[in-house]
Write a protein that holds these residues in place. Sequence first.
Motif, PDB file in Angstrom:
ATOM      1  N   LEU A  51       0.895  -1.437   0.153  1.00  0.00           N
ATOM      2  CA  LEU A  51       0.012  -0.033  -0.138  1.00  0.00           C
ATOM      3  C   LEU A  51       0.924   1.139  -0.123  1.00  0.00           C
ATOM      4  CD1 LEU A  51      -2.818  -0.860   2.366  1.00  0.00           C
ATOM      5  CD2 LEU A  51      -2.897  -1.047  -0.130  1.00  0.00           C
ATOM      6  N   GLY A  52       2.203   1.047   0.215  1.00  0.00           N
ATOM      7  CA  GLY A  52       2.953   2.405  -0.034  1.00  0.00           C
ATOM      8  C   GLY A  52       3.055   3.231   1.470  1.00  0.00           C
ATOM      9  N   PHE A  53       2.769   2.519   2.649  1.00  0.00           N
ATOM     10  CA  PHE A  53       2.872   3.572   3.730  1.00  0.00           C
ATOM     11  C   PHE A  53       4.132   3.919   3.704  1.00  0.00           C
ATOM     12  CE2 PHE A  53      -1.145   0.906   5.357  1.00  0.00           C
ATOM     13  CZ  PHE A  53      -1.765   2.053   4.635  1.00  0.00           C
ATOM     14  N   THR A  54       4.453   5.251   4.278  1.00  0.00           N
ATOM     15  CA  THR A  54       5.692   5.605   4.662  1.00  0.00           C
ATOM     16  C   THR A  54       5.444   6.274   6.185  1.00  0.00           C
ATOM     17  OG1 THR A  54       5.376   7.856   3.419  1.00  0.00           O
ATOM     18  CG2 THR A  54       6.716   5.992   2.481  1.00  0.00           C
ATOM     19  N   GLY A  55       6.994   6.415   6.806  1.00  0.00           N
ATOM     20  CA  GLY A  55       6.915   7.056   7.958  1.00  0.00           C
ATOM     21  C   GLY A  55       5.919   6.731   8.914  1.00  0.00           C
ATOM     22  N   LEU A  56       5.288   7.558   9.895  1.00  0.00           N
ATOM     23  CA  LEU A  56       4.691   7.185  10.728  1.00  0.00           C
ATOM     24  C   LEU A  56       3.251   6.383  10.511  1.00  0.00           C
ATOM     25  CD1 LEU A  56       4.769   7.964  13.736  1.00  0.00           C
ATOM     26  CD2 LEU A  56       3.330   9.793  13.331  1.00  0.00           C
ATOM     27  N   THR A  57       2.816   6.629   9.217  1.00  0.00           N
ATOM     28  CA  THR A  57       1.642   5.783   9.057  1.00  0.00           C
ATOM     29  C   THR A  57       2.041   4.332   9.167  1.00  0.00           C
ATOM     30  OG1 THR A  57       1.771   7.347   7.169  1.00  0.00           O
ATOM     31  CG2 THR A  57      -0.238   5.766   7.370  1.00  0.00           C
ATOM     32  N   GLY A  58       3.073   3.768   8.631  1.00  0.00           N
ATOM     33  CA  GLY A  58       3.338   2.465   8.562  1.00  0.00           C
ATOM     34  C   GLY A  58       3.540   1.944  10.157  1.00  0.00           C
ATOM     35  N   PHE A  59       4.070   2.697  11.088  1.00  0.00           N
ATOM     36  CA  PHE A  59       4.080   2.363  12.458  1.00  0.00           C
ATOM     37  C   PHE A  59       2.533   2.214  13.205  1.00  0.00           C
ATOM     38  CE2 PHE A  59       8.344   3.672  11.795  1.00  0.00           C
ATOM     39  CZ  PHE A  59       9.043   2.233  12.316  1.00  0.00           C
ATOM     40  N   ILE A  60       1.683   3.280  12.571  1.00  0.00           N
ATOM     41  CA  ILE A  60       0.516   3.124  13.150  1.00  0.00           C
ATOM     42  C   ILE A  60      -0.342   2.034  12.690  1.00  0.00           C
ATOM     43  CG2 ILE A  60      -1.857   4.371  12.769  1.00  0.00           C
ATOM     44  CD1 ILE A  60      -0.091   6.856  12.823  1.00  0.00           C
ATOM     45  N   PHE A  61       0.021   1.552  11.171  1.00  0.00           N
ATOM     46  CA  PHE A  61      -0.621   0.465  10.709  1.00  0.00           C
ATOM     47  C   PHE A  61      -0.126  -0.629  11.586  1.00  0.00           C
ATOM     48  CE2 PHE A  61      -0.598  -2.903   7.597  1.00  0.00           C
ATOM     49  CZ  PHE A  61      -1.909  -2.875   7.124  1.00  0.00           C
TER      50      PHE A  61
ATOM     51  N   LEU B 146      14.808   8.705   8.855  1.00  0.00           N
ATOM     52  CA  LEU B 146      15.897   8.441   9.960  1.00  0.00           C
ATOM     53  C   LEU B 146      16.697   9.804   9.999  1.00  0.00           C
ATOM     54  CD1 LEU B 146      16.946   5.216   9.188  1.00  0.00           C
ATOM     55  CD2 LEU B 146      15.834   5.833  11.349  1.00  0.00           C
ATOM     56  N   THR B 147      17.354   9.887  11.329  1.00  0.00           N
ATOM     57  CA  THR B 147      18.056  11.212  11.459  1.00  0.00           C
ATOM     58  C   THR B 147      19.443  11.016  10.961  1.00  0.00           C
ATOM     59  OG1 THR B 147      18.679  10.259  13.671  1.00  0.00           O
ATOM     60  CG2 THR B 147      16.866  11.845  13.640  1.00  0.00           C
ATOM     61  N   GLN B 148      20.185  12.223  10.816  1.00  0.00           N
ATOM     62  CA  GLN B 148      21.576  12.269  10.270  1.00  0.00           C
ATOM     63  C   GLN B 148      22.575  11.284  11.009  1.00  0.00           C
ATOM     64  OE1 GLN B 148      22.581  13.652   7.478  1.00  0.00           O
ATOM     65  NE2 GLN B 148      20.607  14.396   7.034  1.00  0.00           N
ATOM     66  N   ARG B 149      22.067  11.291  12.310  1.00  0.00           N
ATOM     67  CA  ARG B 149      22.986  10.358  13.170  1.00  0.00           C
ATOM     68  C   ARG B 149      23.202   8.843  12.566  1.00  0.00           C
ATOM     69  NH1 ARG B 149      24.367  11.036  18.833  1.00  0.00           N
ATOM     70  NH2 ARG B 149      23.513  13.236  18.410  1.00  0.00           N
ATOM     71  N   PHE B 150      22.311   8.335  11.721  1.00  0.00           N
ATOM     72  CA  PHE B 150      22.527   6.820  11.293  1.00  0.00           C
ATOM     73  C   PHE B 150      23.208   6.918   9.989  1.00  0.00           C
ATOM     74  CE2 PHE B 150      18.592   6.743  13.716  1.00  0.00           C
ATOM     75  CZ  PHE B 150      18.575   5.484  14.532  1.00  0.00           C
ATOM     76  N   ARG B 151      23.505   8.075   9.397  1.00  0.00           N
ATOM     77  CA  ARG B 151      24.128   8.040   8.109  1.00  0.00           C
ATOM     78  C   ARG B 151      25.379   7.067   8.072  1.00  0.00           C
ATOM     79  NH1 ARG B 151      23.933  11.085   3.766  1.00  0.00           N
ATOM     80  NH2 ARG B 151      22.542  12.660   4.830  1.00  0.00           N
ATOM     81  N   SER B 152      26.330   7.359   8.915  1.00  0.00           N
ATOM     82  CA  SER B 152      27.576   6.544   8.978  1.00  0.00           C
ATOM     83  C   SER B 152      27.286   5.051   9.091  1.00  0.00           C
ATOM     84  CB  SER B 152      28.486   7.303   9.975  1.00  0.00           C
ATOM     85  OG  SER B 152      27.792   6.933  11.316  1.00  0.00           O
ATOM     86  N   MET B 153      26.233   4.701   9.778  1.00  0.00           N
ATOM     87  CA  MET B 153      26.094   3.224   9.836  1.00  0.00           C
ATOM     88  C   MET B 153      25.454   2.987   8.723  1.00  0.00           C
ATOM     89  SD  MET B 153      24.166   1.684  13.104  1.00  0.00           S
ATOM     90  CE  MET B 153      22.124   2.015  12.621  1.00  0.00           C
ATOM     91  N   LEU B 154      24.318   3.425   8.293  1.00  0.00           N
ATOM     92  CA  LEU B 154      23.318   2.859   7.276  1.00  0.00           C
ATOM     93  C   LEU B 154      24.027   2.908   5.786  1.00  0.00           C
ATOM     94  CD1 LEU B 154      19.964   3.567   8.522  1.00  0.00           C
ATOM     95  CD2 LEU B 154      21.006   1.570   8.627  1.00  0.00           C
ATOM     96  N   GLN B 155      24.713   4.213   5.620  1.00  0.00           N
ATOM     97  CA  GLN B 155      25.243   4.531   4.239  1.00  0.00           C
ATOM     98  C   GLN B 155      26.646   4.175   4.221  1.00  0.00           C
ATOM     99  OE1 GLN B 155      23.907   8.390   2.885  1.00  0.00           O
ATOM    100  NE2 GLN B 155      21.848   7.505   2.571  1.00  0.00           N
ATOM    101  N   ASN B 156      27.075   3.030   4.802  1.00  0.00           N
ATOM    102  CA  ASN B 156      28.464   2.798   4.609  1.00  0.00           C
ATOM    103  C   ASN B 156      28.819   2.553   3.110  1.00  0.00           C
ATOM    104  OD1 ASN B 156      30.898   2.077   5.704  1.00  0.00           O
ATOM    105  ND2 ASN B 156      29.752   1.206   7.509  1.00  0.00           N
ATOM    106  N   GLY B 157      29.938   3.059   2.662  1.00  0.00           N
ATOM    107  CA  GLY B 157      30.398   3.137   1.350  1.00  0.00           C
ATOM    108  C   GLY B 157      29.780   3.836   0.462  1.00  0.00           C
ATOM    109  N   TYR B 167      17.701   6.249   2.127  1.00  0.00           N
ATOM    110  CA  TYR B 167      18.437   5.418   1.421  1.00  0.00           C
ATOM    111  C   TYR B 167      19.604   4.703   1.971  1.00  0.00           C
ATOM    112  CZ  TYR B 167      15.660   7.598  -2.502  1.00  0.00           C
ATOM    113  OH  TYR B 167      14.746   7.809  -3.192  1.00  0.00           O
ATOM    114  N   VAL B 168      19.672   3.400   1.791  1.00  0.00           N
ATOM    115  CA  VAL B 168      20.760   2.498   2.675  1.00  0.00           C
ATOM    116  C   VAL B 168      21.413   1.715   1.660  1.00  0.00           C
ATOM    117  CG1 VAL B 168      19.313   2.563   4.732  1.00  0.00           C
ATOM    118  CG2 VAL B 168      19.202   0.751   3.222  1.00  0.00           C
TER     119      VAL B 168
END
Lengths: 117, 247
Positions: A51-61, B146-157, B167-168
């Motif tokens: 359904l393409g939920f993003t962000g908070l909607t997904g967690f609510i789902f 997600l916040t910027q803090r996760f960048r180094s962890m998730l966007q490795n390389g 985008y991970v």
Amino acid sequence: MANLGAPGKTASDITDELPTFNVENMQNNAKIIYYSRTFMSIIGGVIAGILGFTGLTGFIFYFLVMAITSVGLAAKAGFSVHSYFDGWNRIILDGFLGGLLSFVLFWTFAYDLVHIF
Amino acid sequence: MAEDLVLDTAIRDWVLIPLSVVMVLIGILRYFVSKLMRSSNQAPDPKMVKEGQVIIRARNLRAAANYIPAKSFRARRVYFSNEENGLLYVPKGQAQNAQAQMFSDPNMAMDMMKKNLSMIIPQTLTFAWVNFFFSGFVAAKIPFPLTQRFRSMLQNGIDLSTVDVSYVSSRSWYFLNLFGLRGLFSLILGEENATDDTQRMMQMSGFGFDPTKSLGAEKDSLDIFQHEWALPKFEQRAEAVLKKLVS
């Protein structure tokens, strides 16, 4: 799929209102709750992704799906929760967060397949 | 900033899906391998089994104590915990050193090592495989910000600071699989699935397990147990039922 075991409480009126539990059945019931929740979180993840939920909607789902599961389990127990489990807490809260990672995984998977590529 | 990156469908076909499939298959393989390794060995030490059974019996007595009269409970408790020949009583000095026992039994250490290896090796290999083949590009987009803090962890390389954090790279997809598939495994492999790491940790901490110590603990808890007769009106009820039957 969920065959609830024989009532956890056996004939409480005979033993002066003292609740007696069959431990094996209790464990079996708890296991069934866990399985149902895992199953529902995976299915819910796929649905949320499609359904393409993003962000908070997904967690609510996710919370919605878990609530539906709780209601379903209660209905399966014939709404006489106390004869199958040791309280509402178990049916509502047990394994609530355990399925979250599975949910996120399948949500991401389905979302990427359908909407990103 | 680019709203939507367009990802190549080849990434989906050759990275995202294969990675998930491989993770699932490795999990299943690991389950069966550890099952094979586990079943192959050892008849357990009869003394250990005996002590374990005694503990189970004492525990059963404690669990069902309220359904037998106080007198019967006391008799059974004495049977288990008196200081002369009670089943749970361990004379001082007879308790053997758990550490020494561990070293005298190389099978045990071997078993532990096998278990650990069957867990670590596939993970290391998969991680190396993912790192080697699938690094340096965006592989997936997680559907929540997600916040910027996760960048180094998730966007490795990926050395682009303007790419949205959601985008991970494939490495984070690997980790997501590692944790998220546990639920799926418990569904398809059933109860005692070998990938449950937390259970593994529990077993590890219980490694230096000392049966005499648990005997003592069970004895103590049996000693302090308060008996509370659960069926006080039992006789009256029986009387009523019998009267109804007779009359």
